[in-house]
Write a protein that holds these residues in place. Structure first.
Motif, PDB file in Angstrom:
ATOM      1  N   LYS A 188       0.819  -1.215   0.000  1.00 54.88           N
ATOM      2  CA  LYS A 188       0.000   0.000   0.000  1.00 54.88           C
ATOM      3  C   LYS A 188       0.851   1.261   0.000  1.00 54.88           C
ATOM      4  CE  LYS A 188      -3.482   2.373   2.858  1.00 54.88           C
ATOM      5  NZ  LYS A 188      -4.263   2.301   4.134  1.00 54.88           N
ATOM      6  N   LEU A 189       2.003   1.218   0.685  1.00 55.43           N
ATOM      7  CA  LEU A 189       2.843   2.408   0.870  1.00 55.43           C
ATOM      8  C   LEU A 189       4.287   2.113   0.474  1.00 55.43           C
ATOM      9  CD1 LEU A 189       1.492   3.457   4.389  1.00 55.43           C
ATOM     10  CD2 LEU A 189       0.932   4.542   2.214  1.00 55.43           C
ATOM     11  N   PRO A 190       4.550   1.790  -0.771  1.00 53.72           N
ATOM     12  CA  PRO A 190       5.944   1.525  -1.172  1.00 53.72           C
ATOM     13  C   PRO A 190       6.766   2.801  -1.171  1.00 53.72           C
ATOM     14  CG  PRO A 190       4.536   1.625  -3.105  1.00 53.72           C
ATOM     15  CD  PRO A 190       3.613   1.686  -1.912  1.00 53.72           C
ATOM     16  N   GLY A 191       8.017   2.665  -0.759  1.00 48.77           N
ATOM     17  CA  GLY A 191       8.921   3.816  -0.821  1.00 48.77           C
ATOM     18  C   GLY A 191       8.844   4.750   0.354  1.00 48.77           C
ATOM     19  N   ILE A 192       8.410   4.256   1.519  1.00 48.15           N
ATOM     20  CA  ILE A 192       8.333   5.108   2.702  1.00 48.15           C
ATOM     21  C   ILE A 192       9.742   5.590   3.078  1.00 48.15           C
ATOM     22  CG2 ILE A 192       8.595   3.329   4.484  1.00 48.15           C
ATOM     23  CD1 ILE A 192       6.154   4.642   5.894  1.00 48.15           C
ATOM     24  N   ARG A 193       9.833   6.841   3.530  1.00 44.71           N
ATOM     25  CA  ARG A 193      11.137   7.472   3.772  1.00 44.71           C
ATOM     26  C   ARG A 193      11.360   7.779   5.242  1.00 44.71           C
ATOM     27  NH1 ARG A 193      14.206   7.876  -1.256  1.00 44.71           N
ATOM     28  NH2 ARG A 193      12.640   7.016  -2.680  1.00 44.71           N
ATOM     29  N   LEU A 194      12.607   7.654   5.662  1.00 46.21           N
ATOM     30  CA  LEU A 194      13.002   7.933   7.036  1.00 46.21           C
ATOM     31  C   LEU A 194      13.367   9.408   7.170  1.00 46.21           C
ATOM     32  CD1 LEU A 194      13.739   6.629   9.804  1.00 46.21           C
ATOM     33  CD2 LEU A 194      16.070   6.370   8.903  1.00 46.21           C
ATOM     34  N   PRO A 195      12.632  10.191   7.953  1.00 48.34           N
ATOM     35  CA  PRO A 195      12.971  11.614   8.081  1.00 48.34           C
ATOM     36  C   PRO A 195      14.365  11.803   8.662  1.00 48.34           C
ATOM     37  CG  PRO A 195      10.790  11.150   8.964  1.00 48.34           C
ATOM     38  CD  PRO A 195      11.447   9.830   8.733  1.00 48.34           C
ATOM     39  N   GLY A 196      15.138  12.667   8.023  1.00 48.78           N
ATOM     40  CA  GLY A 196      16.469  12.983   8.518  1.00 48.78           C
ATOM     41  C   GLY A 196      16.460  14.293   9.274  1.00 48.78           C
ATOM     42  N   CYS A 197      17.463  15.124   9.044  1.00 46.87           N
ATOM     43  CA  CYS A 197      17.516  16.413   9.728  1.00 46.87           C
ATOM     44  C   CYS A 197      18.380  17.373   8.925  1.00 46.87           C
ATOM     45  CB  CYS A 197      18.060  16.269  11.148  1.00 46.87           C
ATOM     46  SG  CYS A 197      19.828  15.893  11.238  1.00 46.87           S
TER      47      CYS A 197
END
Length: 291
Positions: A105-114
């Motif tokens: 359902k949600l391919p390519g989810i990203r990890l928030p950086g800074c």
């Protein structure tokens, strides 16, 4: 003129919602498809805005010193995890029966950086053991301590306070247990004075060595900072209420049932998800937020 930033597809734009929920007025401005903020750069002031148009990530920016453009782009890429290979993470996590449908359902989810490691550490400390909404309210109050931008753009008028500014003026603004306030201000002072330094050259191990001995910092904060500063793909936060609730709801529990799940159970569940537990954490957070 906006320029398109390269990334490895697919791109799941939920990272904009994550940042929007935590946006500090005056410093940041965000929607479900855009994010903008001020930046203090080596050569002066700047700002950027990144927009998702459904297929491209379009970057607008302004800087006082054109030599700062590469640094600005590098920080944007880190913030949005644009060098991540989502296909590898998704393929691994999709092998888990509980996560397979979410991955599809949600391919390519990203990890928030800074964009600033010290800022993320202090924001994490302010947000410990309180809701995202309460933390954001506190951070918006602290924002008055930040320097005014020489390149104001719409609502983007100031910078997030430096550690020195927080150490000097934070006591008059912060609310809550005195011990918690003391810990935040002590860490701000150490960051300002150079007694503590964290950056992308750290490892999860050196980050833990630096942070865990400090009063007011525990494993959750170290893990969260590791995710956002180091883009660490394999952090799991078994004491996090949203992780617990998201996992429970995903496996079919009621919210009341999910709240009874113990941290060791969560930690054991996540072991087979190595080395992509940070991305599993994002999915559990998303599920928790949907309920």
């Amino acid at each position: 003129m906006a320029v398109a930033l390269e990334f490895r597809p697919p791109f799941e734009p939920g990272i904009f919602d994550f940042l929007s929920a935590r946006a500090v007025a005056g410093v940041e401005e965000a929607t479900s498809t855009s994010y903008a903020r001020t930046l203090s750069l080596p050569g002066g002031h700047g700002w950027f805005k990144l927009v998702w148009d459904g297929s491209r990530l379009l970057l607008e920016h302004e800087v006082e010193d054109v030599a700062d453009v590469p640094a600005l782009v590098s920080r944007v890429r880190h913030l949005f995890n644009l060098d991540h290979d989502p296909a590898a993470a998704d393929a691994a996590l999709a092998k888990d029966p509980l996560l397979a449908e979410r991955i599809a359902k949600l391919p390519g989810i990203r990890l928030p950086g800074c964009v600033d490691p010290a800022e993320i550490l202090l924001r994490a400390m302010v947000g410990q053991q309180i809701t995202v909404a309460a933390a954001t309210t506190a951070l918006r109050q602290l924002a008055v301590l930040g320097t005014s931008s020489r390149l104001p753009q719409g609502t983007l008028t100031r910078f997030f306070p430096t550690p020195a500014q927080l150490a000097m003026g934070g006591r008059l603004i912060l609310r809550g247990p005195q011990r918690r306030i003391d810990s935040i201000l002590a860490v701000a002072g150490m960051l300002a004075g150079g007694g503590l330094r964290i950056d992308a050259s750290d490892t999860p191990e050196t980050l833990a060595e630096k942070l865990l001995p400090l009063p007011g910092i525990g494993p959750w904060t170290v893990g969260y900072v590791s995710m956002r500063v180091l883009a660490n793909s394999d952090v799991f936060l078994p004491t996090d209420a949203a992780v617990r609730n998201g996992y429970g709801v995903l496996r079919g529990d009621t919210l009341a049932q999910a709240r009874t799940i113990k941290s060791p159970v969560l930690a054991r569940m996540a072991e087979p998800l190595r080395p992509w537990r940070s991305y599993a954490t994002l999915h559990f957070w998303r599920v928790s937020g949907e309920k």
